[in-house]
Design an enzyme around this catalytic site. Structure first.
Site, short mmCIF file in Angstrom:
data_model
loop_
_atom_site.label_atom_id
_atom_site.label_comp_id
_atom_site.label_asym_id
_atom_site.label_seq_id
_atom_site.Cartn_x
_atom_site.Cartn_y
_atom_site.Cartn_z
N SER A 14 -6.41 15.58 1.79
CA SER A 14 -7.33 14.49 2.12
C SER A 14 -6.82 13.15 1.59
CB SER A 14 -8.72 14.80 1.58
OG SER A 14 -8.64 15.09 0.20
N TYR A 125 2.09 18.50 -10.38
CA TYR A 125 3.16 19.38 -9.86
C TYR A 125 3.29 20.68 -10.65
CZ TYR A 125 5.12 15.66 -6.85
OH TYR A 125 5.32 14.69 -5.91
N HIS A 244 15.33 5.17 -3.33
CA HIS A 244 15.71 4.81 -1.95
C HIS A 244 17.03 4.03 -1.89
CE1 HIS A 244 11.81 6.31 -1.18
NE2 HIS A 244 11.11 5.18 -1.26
N LYS A 330 8.45 -6.88 -3.50
CA LYS A 330 7.16 -6.86 -2.78
C LYS A 330 6.71 -8.31 -2.61
CE LYS A 330 6.05 -2.31 -3.28
NZ LYS A 330 5.57 -1.45 -2.20
N ARG A 335 9.67 -8.33 6.04
CA ARG A 335 9.82 -6.89 5.84
C ARG A 335 11.14 -6.48 6.46
NH1 ARG A 335 8.77 -2.27 9.04
NH2 ARG A 335 8.81 -0.46 7.70
C1 BG6 Z 1 7.62 4.18 -0.85
C2 BG6 Z 1 7.17 3.23 -1.93
O1 BG6 Z 1 8.42 5.19 -1.40
O2 BG6 Z 1 8.37 3.48 0.12
C3 BG6 Z 1 6.37 2.10 -1.34
O3 BG6 Z 1 6.40 3.92 -2.91
C4 BG6 Z 1 7.10 1.45 -0.20
O4 BG6 Z 1 6.05 1.14 -2.34
C5 BG6 Z 1 7.64 2.47 0.79
O5 BG6 Z 1 6.20 0.58 0.45
C6 BG6 Z 1 8.56 1.83 1.81
O6 BG6 Z 1 8.89 2.74 2.82
P1 BG6 Z 1 9.35 2.21 4.25
O7 BG6 Z 1 9.76 3.44 4.96
O8 BG6 Z 1 8.18 1.51 4.84
O9 BG6 Z 1 10.49 1.28 3.99
#
Ligand code: BG6
Length: 478
Positions: A14, A125, A244, A330, A335
């Site tokens: 949820s 977890y 990432h 951020k 974007r």
């Molecule tokens: C997530 C982060 O892992 O990735 C977020 O916790 C972020 O803060 C997001 O907004 C970004 O993902 P994408 O795929 O929109 O670039």
């Protein structure tokens, strides 16, 4: 048939992640025929006391781009089990439900395939994994499987990550654990190995002799809206850069793997991570956007960065002296996520075109996936003048007919197929934390300060100065 019975359990059904990412991804797989009504069942599990219909209604709004009929057909595969995350009762119920589904599909030999997706905060977890281990494993020791997908954050620093890894490692082996980093599911991230190793053009150029600097940049134009509580505990380095951007860095900087086998690829990632030397404080710029602390869940004296630009240096023959600038923020002006590989100036330039810019390969991960290479060309016309232009591969134009899959869609399918290439291995995670932990501790201790910046801008101007100092030559379009 016996072997094709598949149960997918979404824990935290949820919650936000499940609604926005997990269920839509499952739906898309269903739409494309990867999840067949006859063999798959999806179980939502969470604490809320809701009905099957209650869960379906929550998910329905997120399943876009399909007919109502198709959506309903999918939702018929979804049922709900309510229970806590740390007591046996709920998980016994869950196991009964799974077994019932398996029996109804004549899966009596016990060769069941059970996939557990933990769309949950990492704090639970260990207990959830213990419950799965005790109550919900595939009962057969020789057929079928049990696999568990976990999401970051995997710890907060090296020690906490090691502890979490040890806890999960006692319950599941590495072949059963899928640590997801959704950037590895993005189309242009998956293209990196192909681009680098299938193109003769790049092979001899991809090194310190030809490349001046590399930038890997993530920008978001929204702040931490609604996630302040989580975010303030972690900050942008743990949220974006340590996972990432570092995964992207690995694919850009690693050596050629022996083969495409997942272990061969991950071996090379670990190697390049281990070659990164400690990050220097004077090669770090942190920022926090004005207004971040207005969030009531964020303490007034928070030093948590919502922006960071930092330089990684790889101590090996290929990369010695080449700065890799990893930047994420951020509440910025746009974007966008992209990789910029900037080449050195051509020696003995007879065109005097240096000021127009260098060769630069830009790989845009999102939005509007594309790759372009900036080149100097003769300006069309009677004069012998030069200008910068580009060789441009825009996926939207070139692959008009192709719908690029969502990252989660691909990664869930990989898990069903048992392909761990795009998942983070335990030693890789450790190596990643080794790089960032000293800096993170210094930030937590207030030894490195976040500079203020105005929302909607490029971040603190000091970050552009850092890039410039690293040799980045700003050209048009950036
Ligand atoms: C997530 C982060 O892992 O990735 C977020 O916790 C972020 O803060 C997001 O907004 C970004 O993902 P994408 O795929 O929109 O670039």
């Amino acid at each position: 048939s016996e072997s094709s019975c598949l149960s997918i359990v979404v824990l935290g059904a949820s919650g936000d992640l499940a609604k926005k990412k997990t269920f839509p991804a499952l739906f898309h797989l269903f739409q494309q025929g990867f999840l067949q009504s006859g063999e798959v069942h999806i179980f939502g599990y969470a604490r809320s006391k809701i009905s099957d219909e209650g869960l379906r209604e929550r998910i329905r709004g997120y399943l876009k781009g399909a007919s109502d009929e198709h959506v309903s057909e999918f939702l018929q595969l979804v049922t709900y089990v309510s229970g806590s995350y740390d007591s046996g009762e709920g998980f016994e119920l869950l196991n009964n439900a799974i077994s019932e589904h398996e029996t109804s599909k004549n899966n009596t030999a016990g060769s069941s395939r059970r996939l557990f997706y933990l769309a949950l905060p990492p704090s639970v977890y260990p207990s959830v994994c213990k419950m799965i281990r005790s109550y919900c494993m595939n009962p057969s020791s020789h057929a079928g499987w049990t696999r568990v997908i976990v999401e970051k954050p995997f710890g907060k620093d090296l020690d906490s990550a090691k502890e979490l890894s040890a806890q999960l490692g006692q319950l599941f082996n590495e072949k059963q654990l899928y640590r997801i980093d959704h950037y590895l599911g993005k189309e242009l991230v998956q293209n990196l190995l192909v681009l680098r190793f299938a193109n003769r053009l790049f092979l001899p150029l991809w090194n310190r002799d030809n490349i001046d600097n590399v930038q890997i940049v993530f920008r978001e134009d929204i702040g931490t809206e609604g996630r302040g509580g989580y975010f303030d505990q972690y900050g942008i380095i743990r949220d974006i850069i340590q996972n990432h951007l570092l995964q992207v860095f690995c694919l850009v900087a690693m050596e050629k793997p022996v083969s495409l086998k997942p272990e061969h690829i991950r071996d090379e990632k670990v190697k390049v991570l281990q070659s990164v030397i400690p990050i220097k404080h004077d090669e770090v710029v942190l920022g926090q956007y004005d207004g971040y602390k207005d969030d009531s869940t964020v303490p007034d004296d928070s030093n948590t960065p919502t922006f960071a630009s930092l330089v990684l240096r790889v101590h090996n023959e290929r990369w010695d002296g080449v700065p890799f600038i990893l930047k994420a923020g951020k509440a910025l002006n746009s974007r966008k996520a992209e990789i910029r590989v900037q080449f050195k100036d051509s020696p003995g330039d007879i065109f005097k075109c240096k000021t127009q810019g260098r060769n630069e390969l830009v790989i845009r991960l999102q939005p509007s996936e594309s790759m372009y290479m900036k080149l100097t060309v003769k300006k069309p016309g009677l004069e012998m003048a030069t200008e910068q232009s580009e060789l441009d591969l825009s996926y939207g134009l070139r692959y008009r007919e192709v719908k690029i899959p969502e990252a989660y869609e691909r990664l869930i399918l990989d898990t069903i197929r048992g392909d761990q290439q795009h998942f983070v291995r335990r030693d890789e995670l450790k190596a990643a934390w080794e790089i960032f932990t000293p800096l993170l501790h210094d930030i937590d201790d207030g030894k490195v300060k976040s500079l203020p910046y105005t929302p909607g801008t490029r971040g603190p101007p000091e970050a552009d100065e850092l890039s410039k100092r690293m040799g980045y030559m700003q050209t048009y379009g950036y």
